[in-house]
Design an enzyme around this catalytic site. Structure first.
Site, PDB file in Angstrom:
ATOM      1  N   LYS A   1     -11.940   0.234   5.309  1.00 19.53           N
ATOM      2  CA  LYS A   1     -11.030   1.384   5.361  1.00 19.53           C
ATOM      3  C   LYS A   1     -11.892   2.639   5.410  1.00 19.53           C
ATOM      4  O   LYS A   1     -12.838   2.783   4.626  1.00 19.53           O
ATOM      5  CB  LYS A   1     -10.122   1.388   4.132  1.00 19.53           C
ATOM      6  CG  LYS A   1      -9.295   2.651   3.965  1.00 19.53           C
ATOM      7  CD  LYS A   1      -9.917   3.549   2.927  1.00 19.53           C
ATOM      8  CE  LYS A   1      -9.192   4.847   2.716  1.00 19.53           C
ATOM      9  NZ  LYS A   1      -9.969   5.740   1.831  1.00 19.53           N
TER      10      LYS A   1
ATOM     11  N   VAL B   1     -11.577   7.018   6.136  1.00 17.47           N
ATOM     12  CA  VAL B   1     -10.835   8.217   6.521  1.00 17.47           C
ATOM     13  C   VAL B   1     -11.793   9.253   7.123  1.00 17.47           C
ATOM     14  O   VAL B   1     -11.452   9.961   8.061  1.00 17.47           O
ATOM     15  CB  VAL B   1     -10.069   8.810   5.310  1.00 17.47           C
ATOM     16  CG1 VAL B   1      -9.425  10.138   5.686  1.00 17.47           C
ATOM     17  CG2 VAL B   1      -8.990   7.831   4.828  1.00 17.47           C
TER      18      VAL B   1
ATOM     19  N   TYR C   1       0.832  -1.205   0.000  1.00 14.77           N
ATOM     20  CA  TYR C   1       0.000   0.000   0.000  1.00 14.77           C
ATOM     21  C   TYR C   1       0.869   1.258   0.000  1.00 14.77           C
ATOM     22  O   TYR C   1       1.644   1.482   0.920  1.00 14.77           O
ATOM     23  CB  TYR C   1      -0.971   0.003   1.190  1.00 14.77           C
ATOM     24  CG  TYR C   1      -1.866  -1.220   1.264  1.00 14.77           C
ATOM     25  CD1 TYR C   1      -2.121  -2.002   0.136  1.00 14.77           C
ATOM     26  CD2 TYR C   1      -2.444  -1.624   2.451  1.00 14.77           C
ATOM     27  CE1 TYR C   1      -2.930  -3.131   0.196  1.00 14.77           C
ATOM     28  CE2 TYR C   1      -3.262  -2.754   2.517  1.00 14.77           C
ATOM     29  CZ  TYR C   1      -3.484  -3.503   1.379  1.00 14.77           C
ATOM     30  OH  TYR C   1      -4.282  -4.619   1.449  1.00 14.77           O
TER      31      TYR C   1
ATOM     32  N   ILE D   1     -12.651  -5.614   7.701  1.00 13.36           N
ATOM     33  CA  ILE D   1     -11.636  -4.553   7.856  1.00 13.36           C
ATOM     34  C   ILE D   1     -11.906  -3.380   6.903  1.00 13.36           C
ATOM     35  O   ILE D   1     -11.121  -3.113   6.000  1.00 13.36           O
ATOM     36  CB  ILE D   1     -10.207  -5.124   7.654  1.00 13.36           C
ATOM     37  CG1 ILE D   1     -10.122  -6.012   6.390  1.00 13.36           C
ATOM     38  CG2 ILE D   1      -9.747  -5.880   8.881  1.00 13.36           C
ATOM     39  CD1 ILE D   1      -8.677  -6.343   5.992  1.00 13.36           C
TER      40      ILE D   1
ATOM     41  N   ASN E   1     -18.633   2.728  11.593  1.00  7.52           N
ATOM     42  CA  ASN E   1     -18.069   1.380  11.527  1.00  7.52           C
ATOM     43  C   ASN E   1     -17.893   0.795  12.931  1.00  7.52           C
ATOM     44  O   ASN E   1     -18.141  -0.394  13.160  1.00  7.52           O
ATOM     45  CB  ASN E   1     -16.745   1.380  10.756  1.00  7.52           C
ATOM     46  CG  ASN E   1     -16.944   1.821   9.306  1.00  7.52           C
ATOM     47  OD1 ASN E   1     -18.090   1.930   8.852  1.00  7.52           O
ATOM     48  ND2 ASN E   1     -15.864   2.081   8.593  1.00  7.52           N
TER      49      ASN E   1
ATOM     50  N   LEU F   1     -17.075  -3.248   2.247  1.00  3.40           N
ATOM     51  CA  LEU F   1     -18.026  -2.250   1.724  1.00  3.40           C
ATOM     52  C   LEU F   1     -17.907  -2.167   0.209  1.00  3.40           C
ATOM     53  O   LEU F   1     -18.271  -1.152  -0.393  1.00  3.40           O
ATOM     54  CB  LEU F   1     -17.762  -0.883   2.371  1.00  3.40           C
ATOM     55  CG  LEU F   1     -17.883  -0.893   3.903  1.00  3.40           C
ATOM     56  CD1 LEU F   1     -17.451   0.445   4.497  1.00  3.40           C
ATOM     57  CD2 LEU F   1     -19.317  -1.210   4.324  1.00  3.40           C
TER      58      LEU F   1
HETATM   59  P1  NDP Z   1     -13.761  -1.009   1.612  1.00  8.56           P
HETATM   60  O1  NDP Z   1     -14.791  -1.982   1.160  1.00  8.56           O
HETATM   61  O2  NDP Z   1     -13.338  -1.000   3.020  1.00  8.56           O
HETATM   62  O3  NDP Z   1     -14.271   0.429   1.162  1.00  8.56           O
HETATM   63  C1  NDP Z   1     -13.570   1.604   1.471  1.00  8.56           C
HETATM   64  C2  NDP Z   1     -14.443   2.763   1.062  1.00  8.56           C
HETATM   65  O4  NDP Z   1     -15.622   2.771   1.873  1.00  8.56           O
HETATM   66  C3  NDP Z   1     -13.795   4.110   1.260  1.00  8.56           C
HETATM   67  O5  NDP Z   1     -14.161   4.884   0.140  1.00  8.56           O
HETATM   68  C4  NDP Z   1     -14.438   4.673   2.527  1.00  8.56           C
HETATM   69  O6  NDP Z   1     -14.537   6.075   2.496  1.00  8.56           O
HETATM   70  C5  NDP Z   1     -15.795   4.054   2.452  1.00  8.56           C
HETATM   71  N1  NDP Z   1     -16.418   3.872   3.779  1.00  8.56           N
HETATM   72  C6  NDP Z   1     -15.840   3.450   4.919  1.00  8.56           C
HETATM   73  N2  NDP Z   1     -16.729   3.396   5.917  1.00  8.56           N
HETATM   74  C7  NDP Z   1     -17.905   3.800   5.400  1.00  8.56           C
HETATM   75  C8  NDP Z   1     -19.203   3.979   5.946  1.00  8.56           C
HETATM   76  N3  NDP Z   1     -19.471   3.709   7.231  1.00  8.56           N
HETATM   77  N4  NDP Z   1     -20.199   4.418   5.122  1.00  8.56           N
HETATM   78  C9  NDP Z   1     -19.945   4.679   3.809  1.00  8.56           C
HETATM   79  N5  NDP Z   1     -18.739   4.540   3.247  1.00  8.56           N
HETATM   80  C10 NDP Z   1     -17.717   4.096   4.038  1.00  8.56           C
HETATM   81  O7  NDP Z   1     -12.521  -1.215   0.622  1.00  8.56           O
HETATM   82  P2  NDP Z   1     -10.984  -1.518   0.787  1.00  8.56           P
HETATM   83  O8  NDP Z   1     -10.497  -1.948  -0.532  1.00  8.56           O
HETATM   84  O9  NDP Z   1     -10.283  -0.397   1.414  1.00  8.56           O
HETATM   85  O10 NDP Z   1     -10.930  -2.804   1.732  1.00  8.56           O
HETATM   86  C11 NDP Z   1     -10.720  -2.718   3.115  1.00  8.56           C
HETATM   87  C12 NDP Z   1      -9.309  -3.093   3.497  1.00  8.56           C
HETATM   88  O11 NDP Z   1      -9.059  -4.452   3.210  1.00  8.56           O
HETATM   89  C13 NDP Z   1      -8.214  -2.356   2.715  1.00  8.56           C
HETATM   90  O12 NDP Z   1      -8.081  -1.018   3.107  1.00  8.56           O
HETATM   91  C14 NDP Z   1      -7.039  -3.240   2.988  1.00  8.56           C
HETATM   92  O13 NDP Z   1      -6.521  -2.999   4.272  1.00  8.56           O
HETATM   93  C15 NDP Z   1      -7.682  -4.618   2.886  1.00  8.56           C
HETATM   94  N6  NDP Z   1      -7.586  -5.197   1.526  1.00  8.56           N
HETATM   95  C16 NDP Z   1      -6.858  -6.359   1.370  1.00  8.56           C
HETATM   96  C17 NDP Z   1      -6.705  -6.933   0.136  1.00  8.56           C
HETATM   97  C18 NDP Z   1      -5.893  -8.161   0.004  1.00  8.56           C
HETATM   98  O14 NDP Z   1      -5.565  -8.553  -1.140  1.00  8.56           O
HETATM   99  N7  NDP Z   1      -5.543  -8.834   1.076  1.00  8.56           N
HETATM  100  C19 NDP Z   1      -7.328  -6.358  -1.077  1.00  8.56           C
HETATM  101  C20 NDP Z   1      -8.148  -5.190  -0.793  1.00  8.56           C
HETATM  102  C21 NDP Z   1      -8.258  -4.661   0.468  1.00  8.56           C
HETATM  103  P3  NDP Z   1     -13.570   7.101   3.292  1.00  8.56           P
HETATM  104  O15 NDP Z   1     -12.191   6.514   3.279  1.00  8.56           O
HETATM  105  O16 NDP Z   1     -13.713   8.345   2.525  1.00  8.56           O
HETATM  106  O17 NDP Z   1     -14.093   7.231   4.696  1.00  8.56           O
END
Ligand code: NDP
Length: 292
Positions: free
Chosen positions: A250, A252, A59, A248, A260, A200
Site C-alpha cells: 500500500k 500513498v 477497510y 500488494i 514500487n 513491506l
Molecule cells: P505494507 O507492508 O504494504 O506497508 C505499507 C506502508 O509502507 C505504508 O506506510 C507506505 O507508506 C509504505 N510504503 C509503501 N511503499 C513504500 C516504498 N517504496 N518505500 C518505503 N515505504 C513504502 O502494509 P499493508 O498492511 O498496507 O499491506 C499491504 C496491503 O495488503 C494492504 O493495504 C491490504 O490491501 C492488504 N492486507 C491484507 C490483509 C489480509 O488479512 N488479507 C492484512 C493486511 C494487509 P505511504 O502509504 O505513506 O506511501
C-alpha cells in the site's frame, strides 16, 4: 520486462496474467491522508502498471472501497479488482448481500476476485456455494481465500468446488518467512498463486528494523535500489523459474508508488538471494500462520 504471475484457467475463467506487484488499500479512506492523494496514488499506480488493486469491506468500513471506486471512475477495465468479505458475512445469503454492497461502493458491476478475509465460523461449503452463485450471476469472476493455513487449505480443497480457489492471500515478507515451510510448497504443487500482504512489513518497529537492516541496505545500494524495492523484488522472486507470488504494497506517497512499480523490473541473482537467506534465514519448523 515487468514481472507477472499467471492465474490458471479455472471454473470457466480463462487464464490471466497479472503484474506481480499490485496496490493495497488498508488505511485508505480513514482520513489519514487527504482522499484526493489516495485516489491519485491508485491512479498513478494504474498508469505505471500496478493494475491489481486489493481492498476489503473491512477497510475504513467500506471507505477504502469508495476511494478505489473514485480512482477507477471511467477506467474500471484497466484494473484487476480484488475485495474481501468478512467471515461473518460469508454465508449462503449474507455473502451475496455483502458483495452487492461492495460493488455499489466500488461503482462497478463485478469484482475480478472475491476473497474470504479469514477463516470463520460459517461452514466453508456455504461460502463456496455463495461464491459460485456470485460467479454465475457475473458479480465475481474468481474467488479465493485469505489467512488460510495449510490445514484450512486442505479442508477447502476437499470440498466440492474448493479446487476452484484462485489464490490464498497471506502475510509474507523477508522478516516473516513461515509460509515457506509447508503452505507455499503445498500451494505451488497445485499451481495456486499466493498474494503477499504486508510485503513491506506495514508500519511500526518491525518495518523500521527490516528496512533499516544494514545488510539489506547494503544490498539495495549495490543494486541501485531502495530497501523497500529489494523487499518487493524478493517477495515476488521466481522459484524454479516460475513466479507465483503477487505482492500488494500500500502506498500513498507518489515516490513510493513510483518505486514500487520500478520493483517490477528488479532482478535478484542467486548470489544476492543466498546473502538474503543468510541474513534472514527461512524457518526450519512449522509455525502458526503470521497474521496482522
Ligand atoms: P505494507 O507492508 O504494504 O506497508 C505499507 C506502508 O509502507 C505504508 O506506510 C507506505 O507508506 C509504505 N510504503 C509503501 N511503499 C513504500 C516504498 N517504496 N518505500 C518505503 N515505504 C513504502 O502494509 P499493508 O498492511 O498496507 O499491506 C499491504 C496491503 O495488503 C494492504 O493495504 C491490504 O490491501 C492488504 N492486507 C491484507 C490483509 C489480509 O488479512 N488479507 C492484512 C493486511 C494487509 P505511504 O502509504 O505513506 O506511501
Amino acid at each position: 520486462m515487468d514481472a507477472t504471475v499467471t492465474l490458471k484457467a479455472r471454473a470457466g475463467q480463462p487464464a490471466i496474467e497479472l503484474p506481480a506487484i499490485g496496490q493495497g488499500t488498508w488505511y485508505m479512506g480513514e482520513g489519514l491522508s487527504p482522499r484526493q492523494d489516495e485516489v491519485r496514488a491508485l491512479q498513478q499506480g494504474l498508469d505505471l502498471g500496478l493494475t491489481l488493486i486489493d481492498t476489503a469491506e473491512m477497510y475504513a468500513d467500506g471507505g477504502a472501497e469508495e476511494v478505489v471506486g473514485q480512482a477507477l471512475k471511467g477506467r474500471r477495465e484497466q484494473a484487476f479488482l480484488v475485495s474481501k468479505v468478512y467471515p461473518w458475512n460469508a454465508g449462503r445469503q449474507s455473502a451475496i448481500a455483502a458483495c452487492e454492497r461492495s460493488l455499489r461502493r466500488l461503482g462497478t458491476d463485478h469484482l475480478d476476485l472475491y476473497l474470504l478475509h479469514w477463516p470463520g465460523d460459517i461452514p466453508l461449503d456455504e461460502t463456496l456455494e455463495a461464491f459460485e452463485r456470485l460467479q454465475a450471476q457475473g458479480k465475481i469472476r474468481r474467488f479465493g481465500v485469505s489467512n488460510f493455513d495449510i490445514d484450512e487449505m486442505q479442508a477447502l480443497a476437499s470440498l466440492p468446488g474448493g479446487g476452484h480457489c484462485a489464490v490464498n492471500q497471506v502475510l509474507y515478507h523477508l522478516g516473516s518467512r513461515g509460509i515457506e515451510h509447508s503452505l507455499l510448497p503445498w500451494q505451488r504443487e497445485r499451481g495456486l498463486p499466493t498474494m503477499a500482504y504486508c510485503p513491506l512489513a506495514q508500519g511500526g518497529r518491525l518495518r523500521r528494523e527490516l528496512l533499516g537492516h544494514p545488510e539489506l541496505q547494503a544490498m539495495a545500494a549495490e543494486l541501485g535500489a531502495t530497501p523497500a524495492q529489494l523487499l518487493l523484488a524478493w517477495a515476488i522472486r521466481p522459484v524454479d523459474g516460475q513466479r507465483d507470488v503477487i505482492a500488494i504494497p500500500k502506498a500513498v506517497q507518489p515516490a513510493h508508488v513510483q518505486q514500487n512499480a520500478e520493483a517490477l523490473r528488479l532482478r535478484l541473482n542467486d548470489d544476492l538471494l543466498a546473502r538474503l537467506d543468510a541474513a534472514f534465514p527461512p524457518l526450519r519448523r512449522k509455525e502458526p500462520l503470521d497474521i496482522v
